[in-house]
Each structure stands twice: as C-alpha cells, then as structure tokens.
Design a protein around this motif. Structure first.
Motif, mmCIF file in Angstrom:
data_model
loop_
_atom_site.group_PDB
_atom_site.id
_atom_site.type_symbol
_atom_site.label_atom_id
_atom_site.label_comp_id
_atom_site.label_asym_id
_atom_site.label_seq_id
_atom_site.Cartn_x
_atom_site.Cartn_y
_atom_site.Cartn_z
ATOM 1 N N GLN A 93 0.860 -1.286 0.089
ATOM 2 C CA GLN A 93 0.038 -0.071 -0.054
ATOM 3 C C GLN A 93 0.864 1.231 0.017
ATOM 4 O O GLN A 93 0.828 2.290 -0.639
ATOM 5 C CB GLN A 93 -1.044 -0.047 1.069
ATOM 6 C CG GLN A 93 -1.755 1.152 1.194
ATOM 7 C CD GLN A 93 -2.639 1.182 2.511
ATOM 8 O OE1 GLN A 93 -2.653 0.387 3.349
ATOM 9 N NE2 GLN A 93 -3.480 2.100 2.368
ATOM 10 N N ALA A 94 1.846 1.393 0.772
ATOM 11 C CA ALA A 94 2.858 2.428 0.791
ATOM 12 C C ALA A 94 3.463 2.685 -0.508
ATOM 13 O O ALA A 94 3.613 3.832 -1.109
ATOM 14 C CB ALA A 94 3.865 2.329 2.004
ATOM 15 N N ARG A 96 2.363 1.569 -3.450
ATOM 16 C CA ARG A 96 1.319 1.918 -4.343
ATOM 17 C C ARG A 96 0.852 3.565 -3.951
ATOM 18 O O ARG A 96 1.027 4.440 -5.300
ATOM 19 C CB ARG A 96 0.043 1.262 -4.473
ATOM 20 C CG ARG A 96 -0.864 1.562 -5.013
ATOM 21 C CD ARG A 96 -2.187 0.722 -5.167
ATOM 22 N NE ARG A 96 -1.886 -0.702 -5.317
ATOM 23 C CZ ARG A 96 -1.638 -1.467 -6.452
ATOM 24 N NH1 ARG A 96 -1.498 -0.730 -7.409
ATOM 25 N NH2 ARG A 96 -1.359 -2.613 -6.240
ATOM 26 N N GLN A 97 0.972 3.981 -2.978
ATOM 27 C CA GLN A 97 0.681 5.429 -2.666
ATOM 28 C C GLN A 97 1.744 6.408 -3.236
ATOM 29 O O GLN A 97 1.598 7.281 -3.702
ATOM 30 C CB GLN A 97 0.406 5.881 -1.186
ATOM 31 C CG GLN A 97 -0.780 5.100 -0.661
ATOM 32 C CD GLN A 97 -1.034 5.122 0.844
ATOM 33 O OE1 GLN A 97 -0.314 5.388 1.430
ATOM 34 N NE2 GLN A 97 -2.221 5.067 1.290
ATOM 35 N N LEU A 98 2.816 5.912 -2.824
ATOM 36 C CA LEU A 98 4.129 6.806 -3.548
ATOM 37 C C LEU A 98 4.227 6.847 -4.916
ATOM 38 O O LEU A 98 4.410 7.804 -5.744
ATOM 39 C CB LEU A 98 5.685 6.017 -3.067
ATOM 40 C CG LEU A 98 6.810 6.396 -3.632
ATOM 41 C CD1 LEU A 98 7.055 7.971 -3.175
ATOM 42 C CD2 LEU A 98 8.055 5.855 -3.336
ATOM 43 N N ASP A 100 1.573 6.536 -6.977
ATOM 44 C CA ASP A 100 0.418 7.432 -7.423
ATOM 45 C C ASP A 100 0.885 8.924 -7.154
ATOM 46 O O ASP A 100 0.462 9.657 -7.887
ATOM 47 C CB ASP A 100 -0.833 7.227 -6.439
ATOM 48 C CG ASP A 100 -1.489 5.808 -6.937
ATOM 49 O OD1 ASP A 100 -1.305 5.380 -7.824
ATOM 50 O OD2 ASP A 100 -2.297 5.342 -5.839
ATOM 51 N N ARG A 101 1.677 9.156 -6.181
ATOM 52 C CA ARG A 101 1.854 10.752 -6.012
ATOM 53 C C ARG A 101 3.021 10.880 -7.079
ATOM 54 O O ARG A 101 2.908 12.034 -7.623
ATOM 55 C CB ARG A 101 2.693 10.680 -4.618
ATOM 56 C CG ARG A 101 1.852 10.946 -3.468
ATOM 57 C CD ARG A 101 2.453 11.357 -2.060
ATOM 58 N NE ARG A 101 3.718 10.682 -1.753
ATOM 59 C CZ ARG A 101 3.470 9.484 -0.944
ATOM 60 N NH1 ARG A 101 2.222 9.201 -0.342
ATOM 61 N NH2 ARG A 101 4.640 8.962 -0.646
#
Length: 183
Positions: A93-94, A96-98, A100-101
């Motif tokens: 999840q971390a 994926r979020q990175l 996405d940013r």
C-alpha cells in the motif's frame, strides 16, 4: 518480563498464554530472556531500505548511465519515504501510494522506475538472507501507468530539431551524459 498488565498492556489471558509458552521453553532448555534479547539484537542489526539500496547501487552489475539514472530516482523519490524503514515496514500500500504521488506530478515513467528499484533492492536483500515479502510484487507496472501511443506527426521544425539532437547524440559517448546533473 512478559509485558505490563492493564488497559495499555497485556490482558490476563494473553499473559497466561505467554507464561505457558515461556515455561515450555525453559523445560526444553531454552532461555526466554536470552531468546528475547537475541531477537531484539537481530532487529537492531537489520539494515534499513536506504542501506540496502546503497549496497545494491554499488554492487549490482549495470551500465554506469543506468546506475546514475537509478540513483537519481532513489535520491529524489525513494530515500525520504523509505530510506529509514526496515524492509518489513515497507508495504504494498505504501509503495502504491508513492507511485500514485509520482504519477500525479506527471512522471509515470519515474513511478515505474521507482517500483522497479524497490523490487530489485528487495531481491538483493533476499539473496543475502534478508527475506521479506516484496511489496513490488503486488504493484504491477501496468497498474501504475498506461503508456499510449501518439498519432500525431512531427512538424518540420521538430524534425530539424530531432536531426540536430540525433547528430549530437550519435557522436556522443556515455561519459558525456550525466543524469545526475541533467546534462
């Protein structure tokens, strides 16, 4: 010591369970205190993601231009969020979020490269006995960005500019290209 009892600590049931486990270890000749100390010592000895990444960047066989490009992505996009974390602390999840940013700042190719670096650093660590679930396995490149072909044609001035750049590049050597300084 098993832990503290109370609302912020262990419940009575959990404390009893841990006590039974400790008694069983003592009966088998294993010191629960020594085992706990070794586990804590092992955790302190584990390398952080940033340390693994540095080792991978130094020792992994790749072209120097590739190494420079990957080091650039590591320094600008991975060091701050992941550098001080232990490998098991980096989640799918971390990552994926990175990614996405990074995509949100209109850099989808960089996001794919960042994911690849994480994947390769985890593989490097696994080859040296540090096996953890690789968060990149759950973040396929196609889920980060989809690259679409462009159908437009080049204008005459763009063709001239491309020829000039191509001519300069065909006569260049890799030592003249510096990804770190963008030259």
């Amino acid at each position: 010591m098993l832990g503290s009892y109370g609302p912020d600590g262990l419940s009575l049931a959990v404390a009893r369970e841990q006590l039974m486990k400790a008694r069983k270890q003592v009966a088998e000749g294993v010191s629960p205190a020594r085992l706990k100390a070794e586990t804590i010592g092992f955790r302190k000895e584990q390398l952080r993601f940033g340390e693994w990444a540095e080792e991978w960047l130094e020792k992994f066989k790749m072209a120097e231009s590739t190494r420079d490009a990957r080091r650039f992505v590591f320094e600008h996009d991975l060091r701050r969020p992941f550098g001080s974390l232990l490998l098991h602390e980096i989640t799918e999840q971390a990552l994926r979020q990175l990614c996405d940013r990074i995509v949100a700042r209109v850099a989808p190719a960089v996001a794919v490269h960042a994911r690849e670096i994480v994947m390769l650093v985890f593989r490097c660590a696994a080859q040296r006995g540090e096996r953890h679930s690789n968060p990149a396995d759950g973040v396929p490149p196609a889920s980060i960005a989809k690259f679409e072909l462009r159908d437009r044609t080049l204008k005459p001035h763009e063709i001239r500019q491309s020829i000039v750049i191509w001519t300069e590049l065909t006569n260049a050597t890799w030592s003249e290209i510096d990804f770190a300084d963008k030259v």
